[in-house]
Scaffold this active site. Structure first.
Site, mmCIF file in Angstrom:
data_model
loop_
_atom_site.group_PDB
_atom_site.id
_atom_site.type_symbol
_atom_site.label_atom_id
_atom_site.label_comp_id
_atom_site.label_asym_id
_atom_site.label_seq_id
_atom_site.Cartn_x
_atom_site.Cartn_y
_atom_site.Cartn_z
ATOM 1 N N PRO A 26 0.834 -1.206 0.000
ATOM 2 C CA PRO A 26 0.000 0.000 0.000
ATOM 3 C C PRO A 26 0.865 1.250 0.000
ATOM 4 C CG PRO A 26 0.026 -1.032 2.176
ATOM 5 C CD PRO A 26 0.730 -1.977 1.254
ATOM 6 N N CYS A 28 0.277 5.478 0.078
ATOM 7 C CA CYS A 28 -0.485 6.730 0.088
ATOM 8 C C CYS A 28 -0.041 7.602 -1.070
ATOM 9 C CB CYS A 28 -0.197 7.519 1.364
ATOM 10 S SG CYS A 28 -0.960 6.844 2.805
ATOM 11 N N ALA A 60 -3.377 3.183 2.351
ATOM 12 C CA ALA A 60 -4.014 3.396 3.651
ATOM 13 C C ALA A 60 -5.252 4.260 3.445
ATOM 14 C CB ALA A 60 -3.052 4.078 4.606
ATOM 15 N N GLN A 103 -6.141 -1.398 2.243
ATOM 16 C CA GLN A 103 -5.643 -1.211 3.609
ATOM 17 C C GLN A 103 -6.552 -0.232 4.342
ATOM 18 O OE1 GLN A 103 -1.964 1.011 4.558
ATOM 19 N NE2 GLN A 103 -1.260 -0.853 5.575
ATOM 20 N N TYR A 186 0.728 4.263 13.563
ATOM 21 C CA TYR A 186 -0.637 4.786 13.490
ATOM 22 C C TYR A 186 -1.468 4.184 14.622
ATOM 23 C CZ TYR A 186 1.195 6.694 9.217
ATOM 24 O OH TYR A 186 1.978 7.383 8.326
ATOM 25 N N ARG A 234 -1.328 -5.706 8.890
ATOM 26 C CA ARG A 234 0.054 -5.259 8.732
ATOM 27 C C ARG A 234 0.572 -4.857 10.103
ATOM 28 N NH1 ARG A 234 3.098 -1.115 4.449
ATOM 29 N NH2 ARG A 234 4.339 -2.839 3.634
ATOM 30 N N LEU A 305 12.870 -2.778 1.189
ATOM 31 C CA LEU A 305 14.097 -2.801 0.387
ATOM 32 C C LEU A 305 14.348 -4.159 -0.275
ATOM 33 C CD1 LEU A 305 16.667 -0.436 2.092
ATOM 34 C CD2 LEU A 305 15.424 -0.148 -0.041
ATOM 35 N N ARG A 328 8.547 1.031 -3.248
ATOM 36 C CA ARG A 328 9.292 1.985 -4.083
ATOM 37 C C ARG A 328 9.784 1.361 -5.384
ATOM 38 N NH1 ARG A 328 12.790 3.767 0.989
ATOM 39 N NH2 ARG A 328 12.384 1.543 1.351
#
Ligand SMILES: Cc1cc2nc3c(=O)[nH]c(=O)nc-3n(C[C@H](O)[C@H](O)[C@H](O)COP(=O)(O)O)c2cc1C
Length: 368
Positions: A26, A28, A60, A103, A186, A234, A305, A328
């Site tokens: 996920p 944002c 999210a 999510q 969160y 998660r 990563l 990413r």
């Protein structure tokens, strides 16, 4: 017996069939309007739908307006939000059979922030696009920030109901899976960690008490989403701060989730404390995934990563995790799975419009 790469072998989360082990994490986009996905999401999710990954997890998505990280976050608390998300899903599905997860989140004390490309920081409640945050305890993320209001029993019930209502909406839209956001500092992670949860009621103190609200949220979502579709969580496997949430507690939480019917755990880390010391590098969160995998029987997703094809194959090949998630790397190279398939000698599903794109040496690596 197949001798192909494990990364491209099918897998199931509950009854959800996945064509390979690659999940899009996920992300944002800070591009929603009043919680509604926009044309940006059609472009973004649309291209990811053509990636060859098995599943795409939508960013999210806050169950209440004040649960958004920023005013431009995705939400699922109104009919307008549901209509906009249904449209985005319809566009992806028109051209792709990628599985689509969502999510569901509440940002807790890390809500009411600016856009990351404008600096990100918290926006004061009385300023434009800001609001009063809530959390388990009145402890801000940074000492300079406006402290959150500690949730009372009625506040907890409102949030539980909001998660259930959003899960009903997700079911109606035909989403394949829900991932409850219990990571990255969160709201649910704030309940889990002793660094942010200073409560002295049933929701604070012992590990059992700190897990209570996140488990109640899991139960509420599980009850609201069709039984044949997976609900997953998660987690942050550690706060990377001494005295904080750690992998032993994460394992206990994963076991408690498994006992309640959680279909998979997605193991990330950090995000709760500004003084976290993260040993960033390739695979830096894989040992956390492995610890959860060894202590539970349900599928585990590793993330963080993972950028190289052989690296991804090794993670699932050694059994450290069942699936890998990419964030990413997928933005940088949205057809990462195509390249991984070509490298490892496997096949991905490609749209017919793109079939002529294969370099000659990789002919017949695309499923028609
Ligand atoms: C642009 C961006 C947005 C993100 N948004 C979310 C999010 O909505 N929910 C979440 O759990 N993690 C989010 N993350 C974290 C990623 O899901 C992922 O865990 C992290 O980037 C590490 O994976 P990577 O090394 O493959 O990027 C975000 C990351 C990026 C780069």
């Amino acid at each position: 017996m197949s001798t192909g790469p494990i990364l491209f072998s099918p897998f199931r989360i509950g009854e959800l069939e996945l064509r390979n082990r690659i999940v899009i994490a996920p992300m944002c986009q800070y591009s929603a309007e009043d919680g509604c996905l926009t044309d940006w999401h059609h472009v973004h999710l649309g291209q990811l739908g053509l990636s060859g990954a098995a599943m795409l997890i939508i960013e999210a998505t806050a169950v209440l307006p004040e649960g958004r990280i920023s005013y431009a976050d995705s939400g699922l608390y109104s009919d307008a939000n549901e209509g906009a998300m249904a449209r985005a899903i319809e566009i992806v599905r028109r051209y792709s059979d990628i599985k689509i997860g969502l999510q569901l989140a509440h940002a807790g004390r890390k809500a009411s922030c600016g856009l990351p490309w404008n600096g990100g920081g918290q926006i004061a409640p009385n300023a434009a696009n800001g609001w009063q945050t809530v959390a388990p305890s009145s402890v801000p993320f940074l000492p300079t920030e406006n402290p959150p209001i500690a949730l009372d029993v009625a506040g907890l019930a409102t949030i539980r109901d909001a998660f259930a209502a959003a899960a009903h909406r997700a079911a109606r839209m035909g989403l394949d899976l829900i991932e409850v956001h219990g990571a990255h500092g969160y709201l649910l992670h704030e309940f889990l960690s002793p660094l942010s949860n200073h409560r002295d009621d049933d929701y604070g103190g012992s590990l059992e008490n700190r897990m209570r609200f996140p488990l109640e949220i899991f139960d509420a979502v599980r009850a609201a989403f069709p039984a044949d579709r997976p609900v997953t969580m998660r987690v942050s496997g550690t706060d990377w701060v001494p005295g904080g949430w750690d992998i032993e507690q994460t394992v206990a939480f994963a076991q408690a989730l498994e006992a309640r019917g959680c279909d998979a755990v997605h193991v990330s880390s950090g995000g709760l404390a500004a003084n976290q010391a993260i040993p960033i590098g390739p695979n830096y969160q894989v040992p956390l995934a492995r610890a959860v995998k060894q202590a539970t029987t349900k599928p585990v997703i590793a993330v963080g990563l993972i950028t190289e094809y052989e690296q991804a194959e090794a993670i699932v090949g050694t059994g450290d995790a069942d699936l890998i998630a990419l964030a990413r790397a997928m933005l940088y190279n949205p057809r990462w799975p195509w390249h991984a398939a070509a490298h490892l000698g496997a096949r991905v599903k490609a749209p017919p419009q793109y079939l002529r794109s294969q370099p000659r040496q990789y002919r017949d690596l695309l499923e028609r």
